[in-house]
Scaffold this motif. Structure first.
Motif, PDB file in Angstrom:
ATOM      1  N   ASP A 134      59.347  42.211  48.346  1.00 30.13           N
ATOM      2  CA  ASP A 134      59.484  40.972  47.566  1.00 30.13           C
ATOM      3  C   ASP A 134      58.141  40.641  46.946  1.00 30.13           C
ATOM      4  N   GLN A 135      58.188  39.884  45.861  1.00 29.51           N
ATOM      5  CA  GLN A 135      56.965  39.511  45.147  1.00 29.51           C
ATOM      6  C   GLN A 135      57.214  38.192  44.425  1.00 29.51           C
ATOM      7  N   GLN A 136      56.260  37.258  44.587  1.00 25.93           N
ATOM      8  CA  GLN A 136      56.370  35.958  43.920  1.00 25.93           C
ATOM      9  C   GLN A 136      55.032  35.619  43.291  1.00 25.93           C
ATOM     10  N   SER A 137      55.084  34.940  42.150  1.00 23.20           N
ATOM     11  CA  SER A 137      53.837  34.588  41.460  1.00 23.20           C
ATOM     12  C   SER A 137      53.923  33.183  40.903  1.00 23.20           C
ATOM     13  N   ILE A 138      52.760  32.675  40.526  1.00 20.02           N
ATOM     14  CA  ILE A 138      52.669  31.355  39.915  1.00 20.02           C
ATOM     15  C   ILE A 138      51.591  31.399  38.850  1.00 20.02           C
ATOM     16  N   ARG A 139      51.821  30.687  37.746  1.00 20.09           N
ATOM     17  CA  ARG A 139      50.828  30.613  36.670  1.00 20.09           C
ATOM     18  C   ARG A 139      49.782  29.563  37.030  1.00 20.09           C
ATOM     19  N   ILE A 140      48.523  29.863  36.735  1.00 22.71           N
ATOM     20  CA  ILE A 140      47.456  28.906  36.996  1.00 22.71           C
ATOM     21  C   ILE A 140      46.668  28.646  35.724  1.00 22.71           C
ATOM     22  N   THR A 141      45.990  27.528  35.696  1.00 15.61           N
ATOM     23  CA  THR A 141      45.106  27.189  34.589  1.00 15.61           C
ATOM     24  C   THR A 141      43.700  26.992  35.144  1.00 15.61           C
ATOM     25  N   TYR A 142      42.728  27.312  34.338  1.00 11.69           N
ATOM     26  CA  TYR A 142      41.333  27.198  34.746  1.00 11.69           C
ATOM     27  C   TYR A 142      40.719  25.936  34.137  1.00 11.69           C
ATOM     28  N   PRO A 143      39.745  25.321  34.837  1.00 12.43           N
ATOM     29  CA  PRO A 143      39.114  25.786  36.089  1.00 12.43           C
ATOM     30  C   PRO A 143      40.002  25.535  37.305  1.00 12.43           C
ATOM     31  N   VAL A 144      39.840  26.407  38.311  1.00 10.68           N
ATOM     32  CA  VAL A 144      40.554  26.255  39.575  1.00 10.68           C
ATOM     33  C   VAL A 144      39.647  26.740  40.703  1.00 10.68           C
ATOM     34  N   LYS A 145      39.560  25.946  41.750  1.00 12.79           N
ATOM     35  CA  LYS A 145      38.757  26.309  42.920  1.00 12.79           C
ATOM     36  C   LYS A 145      39.553  27.267  43.804  1.00 12.79           C
ATOM     37  N   ILE A 146      38.858  28.101  44.545  1.00 14.06           N
ATOM     38  CA  ILE A 146      39.520  29.048  45.436  1.00 14.06           C
ATOM     39  C   ILE A 146      40.374  28.321  46.470  1.00 14.06           C
ATOM     40  N   SER A 147      39.935  27.169  46.943  1.00 15.05           N
ATOM     41  CA  SER A 147      40.727  26.424  47.932  1.00 15.05           C
ATOM     42  C   SER A 147      42.059  25.983  47.346  1.00 15.05           C
ATOM     43  N   GLU A 148      42.053  25.585  46.069  1.00 19.55           N
ATOM     44  CA  GLU A 148      43.297  25.209  45.399  1.00 19.55           C
ATOM     45  C   GLU A 148      44.208  26.419  45.250  1.00 19.55           C
ATOM     46  N   TRP A 199      23.232  35.512  35.948  1.00 20.13           N
ATOM     47  CA  TRP A 199      23.054  34.580  34.837  1.00 20.13           C
ATOM     48  C   TRP A 199      23.244  35.251  33.479  1.00 20.13           C
ATOM     49  N   GLY A 200      23.435  36.559  33.486  1.00 22.34           N
ATOM     50  CA  GLY A 200      23.620  37.280  32.234  1.00 22.34           C
ATOM     51  C   GLY A 200      25.043  37.273  31.715  1.00 22.34           C
ATOM     52  N   VAL A 201      25.998  36.816  32.528  1.00 25.21           N
ATOM     53  CA  VAL A 201      27.387  36.765  32.058  1.00 25.21           C
ATOM     54  C   VAL A 201      27.609  35.494  31.261  1.00 25.21           C
ATOM     55  N   GLY A 202      28.774  35.402  30.630  1.00 29.42           N
ATOM     56  CA  GLY A 202      29.100  34.198  29.876  1.00 29.42           C
ATOM     57  C   GLY A 202      29.329  33.006  30.789  1.00 29.42           C
ATOM     58  N   SER A 203      29.182  31.803  30.250  1.00 30.47           N
ATOM     59  CA  SER A 203      29.319  30.586  31.051  1.00 30.47           C
ATOM     60  C   SER A 203      30.726  30.445  31.635  1.00 30.47           C
ATOM     61  N   ASP A 204      31.757  30.875  30.890  1.00 29.18           N
ATOM     62  CA  ASP A 204      33.131  30.805  31.410  1.00 29.18           C
ATOM     63  C   ASP A 204      33.274  31.653  32.667  1.00 29.18           C
ATOM     64  N   GLU A 205      32.785  32.892  32.590  1.00 30.49           N
ATOM     65  CA  GLU A 205      32.886  33.790  33.747  1.00 30.49           C
ATOM     66  C   GLU A 205      32.039  33.286  34.899  1.00 30.49           C
ATOM     67  N   LEU A 206      30.865  32.744  34.590  1.00 29.94           N
ATOM     68  CA  LEU A 206      29.995  32.240  35.648  1.00 29.94           C
ATOM     69  C   LEU A 206      30.669  31.090  36.391  1.00 29.94           C
ATOM     70  N   LYS A 207      31.316  30.191  35.652  1.00 33.02           N
ATOM     71  CA  LYS A 207      32.013  29.082  36.322  1.00 33.02           C
ATOM     72  C   LYS A 207      33.174  29.599  37.172  1.00 33.02           C
ATOM     73  N   ARG A 208      33.919  30.570  36.638  1.00 34.64           N
ATOM     74  CA  ARG A 208      35.011  31.131  37.435  1.00 34.64           C
ATOM     75  C   ARG A 208      34.476  31.746  38.724  1.00 34.64           C
ATOM     76  N   PHE A 209      33.318  32.403  38.627  1.00 34.65           N
ATOM     77  CA  PHE A 209      32.708  33.016  39.814  1.00 34.65           C
ATOM     78  C   PHE A 209      32.333  31.952  40.840  1.00 34.65           C
ATOM     79  N   VAL A 210      31.658  30.899  40.404  1.00 32.84           N
ATOM     80  CA  VAL A 210      31.249  29.830  41.322  1.00 32.84           C
ATOM     81  C   VAL A 210      32.464  29.210  42.001  1.00 32.84           C
ATOM     82  N   ASP A 211      33.511  28.972  41.231  1.00 32.60           N
ATOM     83  CA  ASP A 211      34.726  28.371  41.787  1.00 32.60           C
ATOM     84  C   ASP A 211      35.448  29.329  42.743  1.00 32.60           C
ATOM     85  N   ALA A 212      35.380  30.638  42.460  1.00 37.80           N
ATOM     86  CA  ALA A 212      36.141  31.619  43.240  1.00 37.80           C
ATOM     87  C   ALA A 212      35.515  31.941  44.593  1.00 37.80           C
TER      88      ALA A 212
END
Length: 294
Positions: A134-148, A199-212
């Motif tokens: 079985d497999q189930q998924s859900i769509r997410i929107t960013y920003p999202v924290k890993i705890s969420e 710090w060399g990645v884009g700001s979007d990716e950096l924020k996703r990393f911090v949140d993840a």
């Protein structure tokens, strides 16, 4: 009634066990194996142990040898090899065959995947390559924290778990579908060195990393005047033209109400939650002429 064994780790493992006990009680549980996890700030070992005490269930720690018999076993949140995998159903934090392996949810969030989820599969010789039940998924929107994200996926875990348990209790045969090996990808384990900010990645990716990699994990880290600090939250800031940008990555370009605005490979981020090794906030204590990562 069938007797079930559980290899459990973390919040998802705890919640699935709790739901099982609500529905079927402790007599249907042959045993539980759990472990402390030093890689997270809250590992749910005490909560899992508490449920076992409440329902008089035999609890083994990971290092102990298990000899009890059972009909079917489940690995939920588990990240170690299990010797007897002949009757084992594994729950995995990704939509297989993508992200086989370790830390799939963290890596999915860093990559900015639009959907996250869970796959239940029969155990196989090669990890995470067995037939999918079985497999189930859900769509997410960013920003999202890993705890969420963990909370969202935990709900899917419970849904899939109870569906499979229901089939087994009523004697229905579980059928699996083979994975498409041509589209399989692998997610590698992460350790302390993987928490360092690039710090060399884009700001979007950096924020996703911090949140993840935030709570319940240790959190993103960077050097400040030669000492490690942890950054728990950043905000995206409208970019400006920075001359010779590659020479100034990680430097503070503006201060905003005591919060440093930092140059990334593309874009800017405002650091709004940063602490030293003792957990003390550094907001308002960082000088303008600062380069992070050094």
């Amino acid at each position: 009634m069938k007797r079930f064994a559980f290899y459990l780790l973390g919040k998802k493992g705890y919640l699935c066990l709790a739901r099982f006990l609500e529905e079927y009680g402790g007599e249907a549980v042959a045993f539980v194996v759990s472990a402390k996890d030093k890689g997270v700030k809250k590992d749910y070992f005490d909560e899992i142990s508490g449920l076992c005490r409440k329902y008089a269930i035999k609890l083994y720690e990971r290092s102990e040898r298990v000899c009890d018999s059972f009909d079917v076993s489940f690995a939920i949140g588990w990240r170690w090899m299990i010797p007897d995998s002949s009757k084992l159903i594994v729950f995995h934090d990704s939509l297989l065959p993508k992200y086989r392996g370790f830390s799939p949810l963290v890596n999915m969030l860093i990559r900015g995947e639009e959907r996250i989820g869970v796959t239940a599969l029969f155990a196989s010789h090669d990890y995470d390559s067995g037939e999918i039940i079985d497999q189930q998924s859900i769509r997410i929107t960013y920003p999202v924290k890993i705890s969420e994200a963990i909370d969202k996926v935990s709900c899917l875990y419970e849904k899939v778990f109870l569906r499979i348990i229901g089939c087994l209790v009523f004697g229905e045969e579980l059928k699996g579908a083979p994975q498409d090996e041509d589209v399989a990808t692998f997610s590698l384990w992460r350790d302390e060195s993987d928490y360092e900010i690039d710090w060399g990645v884009g700001s979007d990716e950096l924020k996703r990393f911090v949140d993840a990699v935030g709570y319940p994990y240790s959190g993103a880290k960077t050097k400040l005047h030669g000492e490690w600090v942890r950054i728990a939250d950043v905000e995206l800031v409208k970019d400006v033209e920075v001359e010779s940008r590659k020479s100034h990555l990680g430097k503070v370009i503006f201060m905003d109400d005591g919060c440093p605005v930092v140059v990334c490979g593309r874009g800017l981020v405002k650091v709004v939650n940063i602490v030293d090794a003792n957990g003390n906030s550094l907001i308002g204590k960082i000088s303008f002429r600062t380069r992070f990562g050094a």
